[in-house]
Design a protein around this motif. Structure first.
Motif, mmCIF file in Angstrom:
data_model
loop_
_atom_site.group_PDB
_atom_site.id
_atom_site.type_symbol
_atom_site.label_atom_id
_atom_site.label_comp_id
_atom_site.label_asym_id
_atom_site.label_seq_id
_atom_site.Cartn_x
_atom_site.Cartn_y
_atom_site.Cartn_z
ATOM 1 N N PHE A 50 0.770 -1.129 -0.279
ATOM 2 C CA PHE A 50 -0.054 0.031 0.074
ATOM 3 C C PHE A 50 0.848 1.325 0.019
ATOM 4 C CE2 PHE A 50 0.690 -1.400 4.284
ATOM 5 C CZ PHE A 50 1.045 -0.282 4.983
ATOM 6 N N GLN A 51 0.346 2.233 -0.611
ATOM 7 C CA GLN A 51 0.912 3.843 -0.580
ATOM 8 C C GLN A 51 1.165 4.186 0.855
ATOM 9 O OE1 GLN A 51 1.885 4.532 -3.720
ATOM 10 N NE2 GLN A 51 2.996 6.349 -3.224
ATOM 11 N N LEU A 52 2.441 4.463 1.169
ATOM 12 C CA LEU A 52 2.690 4.878 2.536
ATOM 13 C C LEU A 52 3.131 6.493 2.486
ATOM 14 C CD1 LEU A 52 2.319 3.685 5.317
ATOM 15 C CD2 LEU A 52 4.727 3.373 5.301
ATOM 16 N N MET A 53 3.877 6.617 1.445
ATOM 17 C CA MET A 53 4.266 8.024 1.213
ATOM 18 C C MET A 53 4.489 8.067 -0.336
ATOM 19 S SD MET A 53 8.221 7.929 2.359
ATOM 20 C CE MET A 53 9.289 8.870 1.380
ATOM 21 N N GLU A 54 5.052 9.526 -0.847
ATOM 22 C CA GLU A 54 4.944 9.537 -2.292
ATOM 23 C C GLU A 54 6.056 8.704 -2.761
ATOM 24 O OE1 GLU A 54 5.706 13.291 -3.611
ATOM 25 O OE2 GLU A 54 5.768 12.663 -5.866
ATOM 26 N N GLY A 55 5.920 7.731 -3.815
ATOM 27 C CA GLY A 55 7.019 7.164 -4.434
ATOM 28 C C GLY A 55 7.151 5.824 -3.551
ATOM 29 N N LEU A 56 6.705 5.469 -2.494
ATOM 30 C CA LEU A 56 7.142 4.321 -1.780
ATOM 31 C C LEU A 56 5.822 3.591 -1.379
ATOM 32 C CD1 LEU A 56 9.714 2.983 -0.128
ATOM 33 C CD2 LEU A 56 8.606 4.028 1.966
ATOM 34 N N ARG A 57 6.083 2.295 -1.627
ATOM 35 C CA ARG A 57 5.045 1.327 -1.231
ATOM 36 C C ARG A 57 5.286 0.542 0.013
ATOM 37 N NH1 ARG A 57 0.859 1.799 -4.518
ATOM 38 N NH2 ARG A 57 -0.088 -0.099 -3.813
ATOM 39 N N TYR A 58 4.356 0.284 0.669
ATOM 40 C CA TYR A 58 4.773 -0.619 1.714
ATOM 41 C C TYR A 58 4.258 -2.194 1.764
ATOM 42 C CZ TYR A 58 6.777 -0.900 6.411
ATOM 43 O OH TYR A 58 7.866 -1.110 7.569
ATOM 44 N N ILE A 106 15.816 2.260 1.689
ATOM 45 C CA ILE A 106 14.909 2.373 0.624
ATOM 46 C C ILE A 106 14.055 3.407 0.758
ATOM 47 C CG2 ILE A 106 13.102 1.170 -0.356
ATOM 48 C CD1 ILE A 106 14.832 -1.488 0.002
ATOM 49 N N ALA A 107 13.352 3.745 2.286
ATOM 50 C CA ALA A 107 12.587 4.780 2.387
ATOM 51 C C ALA A 107 13.244 6.060 2.157
ATOM 52 C CB ALA A 107 12.189 4.741 4.021
ATOM 53 N N LYS A 108 14.752 6.146 2.285
ATOM 54 C CA LYS A 108 15.300 7.440 1.976
ATOM 55 C C LYS A 108 15.436 7.609 0.710
ATOM 56 C CE LYS A 108 19.067 8.486 5.040
ATOM 57 N NZ LYS A 108 20.286 7.878 5.592
ATOM 58 N N ILE A 109 15.732 6.530 -0.331
ATOM 59 C CA ILE A 109 15.761 6.735 -1.671
ATOM 60 C C ILE A 109 14.435 7.382 -2.051
ATOM 61 C CG2 ILE A 109 15.809 5.699 -3.810
ATOM 62 C CD1 ILE A 109 17.732 3.703 -2.625
ATOM 63 N N PHE A 153 21.716 8.814 -6.086
ATOM 64 C CA PHE A 153 21.768 8.275 -4.653
ATOM 65 C C PHE A 153 22.775 7.028 -4.529
ATOM 66 C CE2 PHE A 153 19.286 8.430 -0.911
ATOM 67 C CZ PHE A 153 19.701 7.400 0.004
ATOM 68 N N ILE A 154 23.700 7.170 -3.943
ATOM 69 C CA ILE A 154 24.579 5.842 -3.929
ATOM 70 C C ILE A 154 25.077 5.208 -2.776
ATOM 71 C CG2 ILE A 154 25.846 6.954 -6.085
ATOM 72 C CD1 ILE A 154 28.117 7.998 -4.172
ATOM 73 N N ILE A 155 24.915 3.779 -2.591
ATOM 74 C CA ILE A 155 25.192 3.240 -1.243
ATOM 75 C C ILE A 155 26.197 2.192 -1.694
ATOM 76 C CG2 ILE A 155 23.810 1.791 0.282
ATOM 77 C CD1 ILE A 155 21.338 2.945 -1.020
ATOM 78 N N ALA A 156 26.983 1.999 -0.520
ATOM 79 C CA ALA A 156 27.810 0.850 -0.581
ATOM 80 C C ALA A 156 28.046 0.534 1.286
ATOM 81 C CB ALA A 156 29.176 1.230 -1.132
ATOM 82 N N PRO A 157 28.784 -0.851 1.467
ATOM 83 C CA PRO A 157 29.133 -1.156 2.628
ATOM 84 C C PRO A 157 30.295 -0.364 3.355
ATOM 85 C CG PRO A 157 29.221 -3.018 1.026
ATOM 86 C CD PRO A 157 29.099 -1.816 0.090
#
Lengths: 304, 387
Positions: A130-138, B207-210, B166-170
Motif C-alpha cells: 500500500f502507498q505510505l508516502m509518495e513513491g514508496l509502497r509498503y 529504501i525509504a530514504k531513496i 543516490f549511492i550506497i555501499a557497505p
C-alpha cells in the motif's frame, strides 16, 4: 515527517523479528541459566526448512507450520544430544559447545542446501503493498510480520503469567532446586521451554525468509542483536524482551537513518560520511550500556 | 576451527608429497587458491569451476604439458591463506598460482608467491596497490582493476544525463573505493552517499530514504546477502520508476536468490553470459552443462586464465622470463572478445552495462545492453614502471 513515521514503522517491524528470536533465548537463558549461542542457527534452520517445504509441501503457509515444528524438534534433538550435558556447567563450557554447534550446523546446511543463497517467495495473499508516502509502497507482508510478533507476545505473556506451566517456568527461573524439590519434573520443563524456543526461532526464520537472503550464517548477526535485547530487557522476562526488542529495533533503524544525515549536516567532507555509520552502528550498544548502568539487571528483571 | 585448519593442511601436505613422488620431469605445477568455505564460497567455487572447465576443454593439459593441479581454500582469511600457500611452496615450487577472489587475500599472498619464483595470476581481485608504482613483473590480473567496474556506472549515468544520484555501499574500504569509482566518472550531483554496515539485513531504511530523496538514478555496490536483501526489498517497495545501476549486486551468483525481483536491474561489467563471440559460445553452454548453474564473471575470468596460461606455455615452454613475455602478449581467444594487457599487467578491455533478464528456460542472467567504455586503461597504469 512522514519519512520519520515510515522509519519508525521499519524499526518496529525489525523489533518484532528480534522479539521472536529473543523470546526463546530469554526463556532458555532465564529458566535454564543456559547460554545458547546456537539459537541463531535454529533461526537459520527454520528459514532453510521453510524454503524446502514451500517448494515441496504446497507453498508458504504449510511451510511455516512444518518448518516451525521441525525446527522445534531439531532443537529437542540438540538438547538431548548436546545441551543436556551442559546444564550446570560453567558459561565458558556452554559458550564453547554451542559455538561448536554453530559451526557444525552451518556446514551441514551448506552440504545439504549448497553454499549459494536461496530465495523464499512471499505468500500470495500478503504480497500486496500500500502507498505510505509518495513513491514508496509498503509491503503488507511487513505489517503482517509485525502483527505476528505482537500475537506471539500476547500468547507468551498469557502462558507465562496466567497458566500453571507458566507459573512453573517463573518458579524455575527464580529457584530451580526448590521447584525440583517440590516434585516438579525440571527436566521435562526444560525440554518444553527449549522446544518452544527453538520453534519460535524457526518460525522467525521462515517469516524473515521473504525479506532477507537465506544463506549459511544468516543467524549470527541476529543472534548478537537478540542478546542485546535480552540483556536490556532483563534475562528471563517476556515483557522485557518485547519492550527491549522494540527499543533496539527503533534505535537501530532510526539511528541509522537520522544520525548519518545529522553527521552530514553538522560536518562536511568525507569524514562525515564515515562518522555517521560508525556512530549509528554503536548506538544500540550505547543504549545497552546506559540501561545497565542504571538498572544492572535490565528493564524488567524476572523477579527473584 | 583449529582442527579443520590442521586437518586441511595435513591433507594438503600429503597431497603435495604424493604429487612430488609421481611427478614427471615435464609437467606444469598449478595451484588455485580461492574461497571455498563461508558465506562467500559461491564466488570461490565459480573461480574453481571456471578454471577446471578451461583445463578440461584443453584435455587436462596447458600448453601441451600435463598439469599437477592443487586447490587451496583460503577461507577468506589472509593469515590462513599465507600459511597454506607457504606450506605448499616450501614443499614444492609452483609454476603458476591462480587466485584469489578477494583483495585482502591477494595483498597477503602476493609476496610469498612472487618471491617463490611462481607467477601470480589473479582471476578476480584487482587491487590498486599493484596497478601503479608497486606493479610487479610476476603478477598478472585477468579480471579488471577494482575501480573500473564501478566507474562504468558513473560514465553511463553521465551519458544518460541523470542529474541526481543516490549511492550506497557497505562501510569498509572496498565500499568507499566503489563509490569513489562511480564518482570519478559521474558529472551530476550526488544527493546522498550512504554507507551501511556489512552485516545489515534490513535495507528498508535506505529504501525509504531513496523514495524520499527522489533521485534520477541509484547506484549500489552491495555484494552477497546485502544485495539480495536490497533487490528484493526495493521491488517490494515498488520503486520501479528509479533505475538502479550496480556492481556485484545482481550477478549470476546472487540472481537465483533474488529471483524475478532482480529483472530490470543494471550492472556494470566486462562480460555477460550472452556475449556474442566464438569463445564465449563454447564456454557458456559447456559450463552450464558441466556445473548446472549460470556462470558469472568470476567463472569467465578463470576460464580465460586457463587459456592465457595455455597460450603462453605453448609459445615459451617453462622458462620464467620467456613465459612472462608470452603472457604479456595475451595471445588467446578471450570469452570477452577483445583482451590485452596494459603496461602494469592489468587488462585493457571494454566495459558494458548489462541488464538482468529472464531467459526462455526461466533462469535469470545479465545481458549486455551497451558498450560504455572502450579499451579502458585503469587510472593507476600510468604510474607503473615495469623493471
Amino acid at each position: 515527517m512522514i519519512l520519520f513515521v515510515v522509519q519508525a514503522l521499519n524499526g518496529f517491524q525489525l523489533g518484532m523479528l528480534l522479539f521472536l528470536i529473543a523470546a526463546g533465548l530469554t526463556l532458555v537463558f532465564g529458566v535454564m541459566k543456559f547460554v545458547n549461542l546456537a539459537h541463531g542457527v535454529q533461526y537459520m534452520l527454520g528459514a532453510y526448512l521453510g524454503v524446502t517445504f514451500a517448494a515441496h509441501a504446497g507453498g508458504f503457509w504449510p511451510a511455516l507450520v512444518l518448518a516451525s515444528v521441525v525446527a522445534g524438534l531439531a532443537g529437542l534433538v540438540l538438547e538431548r544430544l548436546i545441551f543436556r550435558h551442559l546444564y550446570g556447567r560453567s558459561e565458558l563450557d556452554q559458550v564453547l559447545a554451542t559455538f561448536g554447534v554453530i559451526i557444525t550446523l552451518n556446514e551441514i546446511v551448506r552440504v545439504i542446501w549448497g553454499s549459494s543463497p536461496l530465495e523464499l517467495a512471499m505468500p500470495e495473499g500478503l504480497s500486496a503493498s500500500f502507498q505510505l508516502m509518495e513513491g514508496l509502497r509498503y509491503p503488507v507482508y511487513r505489517v503482517a510480520l509485525a502483527g505476528a510478533g505482537i500475537l506471539v507476545a500476547v500468547l507468551l505473556a498469557f502462558v507465562v503469567n496466567r497458566t500453571r506451566v507458566g507459573m512453573l517456568i517463573r518458579a524455575g527461573a527464580s529457584n530451580q532446586e526448590m521447584v525440583g524439590a517440590l516434585g516438579v519434573d525440571i527436566g521435562g520443563l526444560f525440554r518444553l521451554v527449549f522446544g518452544v524456543g527453538a520453534m519460535l526461532a524457526g518460525f522467525a526464520g521462515v517469516l524473515a525468509g521473504p525479506l532477507v537472503s537465506v544463506e549459511p550464517g544468516m543467524g549470527e548477526n541476529l543472534l548478537i542483536l537478540a542478546f542485546v535485547v535480552i540483556v536490556i530487557g532483563g534475562v528471563g522476562s517476556i515483557r522485557g524482551a518485547f519492550v527491549a526488542a522494540v527499543i533496539v529495533g527503533l534505535v537501530d533503524t532510526l539511528g541509522r537513518a537520522m544520525i548519518t544525515d545529522a553527521a552530514k549536516a553538522l560536518l562536511s567532507g568525507p569524514a562525515s560520511a564515515r562518522l555517521g555509520p560508525a556512530v549509528a552502528s554503536m548506538l544500540i550498544y550505547l543504549v545497552m550500556a546506559a540501561v545497565l548502568a542504571v538498572r544492572p539487571t535490565g528493564l524488567f528483571p524476572a523477579r527473584a | 576451527m583449529l582442527k579443520t585448519v590442521l586437518a586441511g593442511q595435513i591433507a594438503l601436505v600429503m597431497a603435495a608429497v604424493a604429487l612430488a613422488g609421481g611427478a614427471e620431469a615435464q609437467s606444469l605445477k598449478v595451484t588455485v587458491i580461492t574461497t571455498l568455505t563461508g558465506p562467500q564460497a559461491p564466488l570461490g567455487e565459480q573461480i574453481r569451476d571456471g578454471f577446471q572447465l578451461g583445463l578440461d576443454t584443453l584435455g587436462g593439459k596447458l600448453g601441451g604439458l600435463p598439469v599437477e593441479l592443487t586447490i587451496i581454500d583460503d577461507e577468506l582469511k589472509p593469515d590462513v591463506a599465507v600459511t597454506k600457500i607457504r606450506a605448499l611452496l616450501e614443499s614444492q615450487k609452483q609454476d603458476f598460482v591462480i587466485g584469489p577472489v578477494f583483495s585482502v587475500v591477494k595483498a597477503a599472498i602476493f609476496k610469498p608467491v612472487t618471491s617463490s619464483g611462481a607467477f601470480l595470476i589473479s582471476p578476480n581481485a584487482g587491487l590498486s596497490t599493484f596497478a601503479g608504482k608497486a606493479c610487479s613483473p610476476d603478477l598478472f590480473v585477468t579480471s579488471y582493476q577494482n575501480d573500473q567496474p564501478h566507474s562504468v556506472s558513473g560514465q553511463f549515468a553521465t551519458d544518460k544525463g541523470y542529474k541526481r544520484a543516490f549511492i550506497i555501499a557497505p562501510n569498509y574500504q572496498a565500499g568507499r573505493d566503489a563509490l569513489n569509482g562511480f564518482k570519478s566518472r559521474y558529472k551530476g550531483e550526488v544527493v546522498s552517499e550512504d554507507y551501511v554496515p556489512l552485516n545489515q539485513m534490513d535495507m528498508q531504511s535506505e529504501i525509504a530514504k531513496i523514495a524520499s530523496a527522489k533521485p534520477d538514478v541509484v547506484f549500489v555496490f552491495l555484494p552477497g546477502g546485502l544485495g539480495i536483501n536490497f533487490v528484493k526489498q526495493y521491488r517490494q517497495a515498488g520503486l520501479t520508476n528509479i533505475p538502479v545501476l550496480s556492481t556485484f549486486t545482481v550477478d549470476e551468483s546472487t540472481l537465483p536468490a533474488e529471483g524475478d525481483a532482480a529483472i530490470g536491474f543494471y550492472s556494470g561489467t566486462n562480460w555477460a553470459p550472452n556475449m556474442d563471440n566464438a569463445a564465449n559460445k563454447v564456454f557458456e553452454p559447456a559450463f552450464e552443462k558441466k556445473f548446472s548453474y549460470v556462470p558469472a564473471t568470476y567463472a569467465a575470468q578463470a576460464f580465460d586464465t586457463a587459456n592465457l596460461i595455455d597460450s603462453a606455455v605453448k609459445a615459451a615452454g617453462t622458462d620464467h622470463d620467456k613465459l612472462r613475455k608470452a603472457l604479456e602478449k595475451a595471445d588467446f581467444a578471450s570469452v570477452r572478445g577483445s583482451f590485452k594487457f596494459g603496461v602494469n599487467h592489468y587488462p585493457v578491455q571494454d566495459f558494458y552495462l548489462a541488464k538482468v533478464a529472464k531467459r526462455a528456460d526461466g533462469k535469470l542472467q545479465t545481458e549486455i545492453l551497451s558498450k560504455v567504455l572502450s579499451n579502458d586503461v585503469d587510472p593507476y597504469a600510468a604510474e607503473c614502471k615495469m623493471p
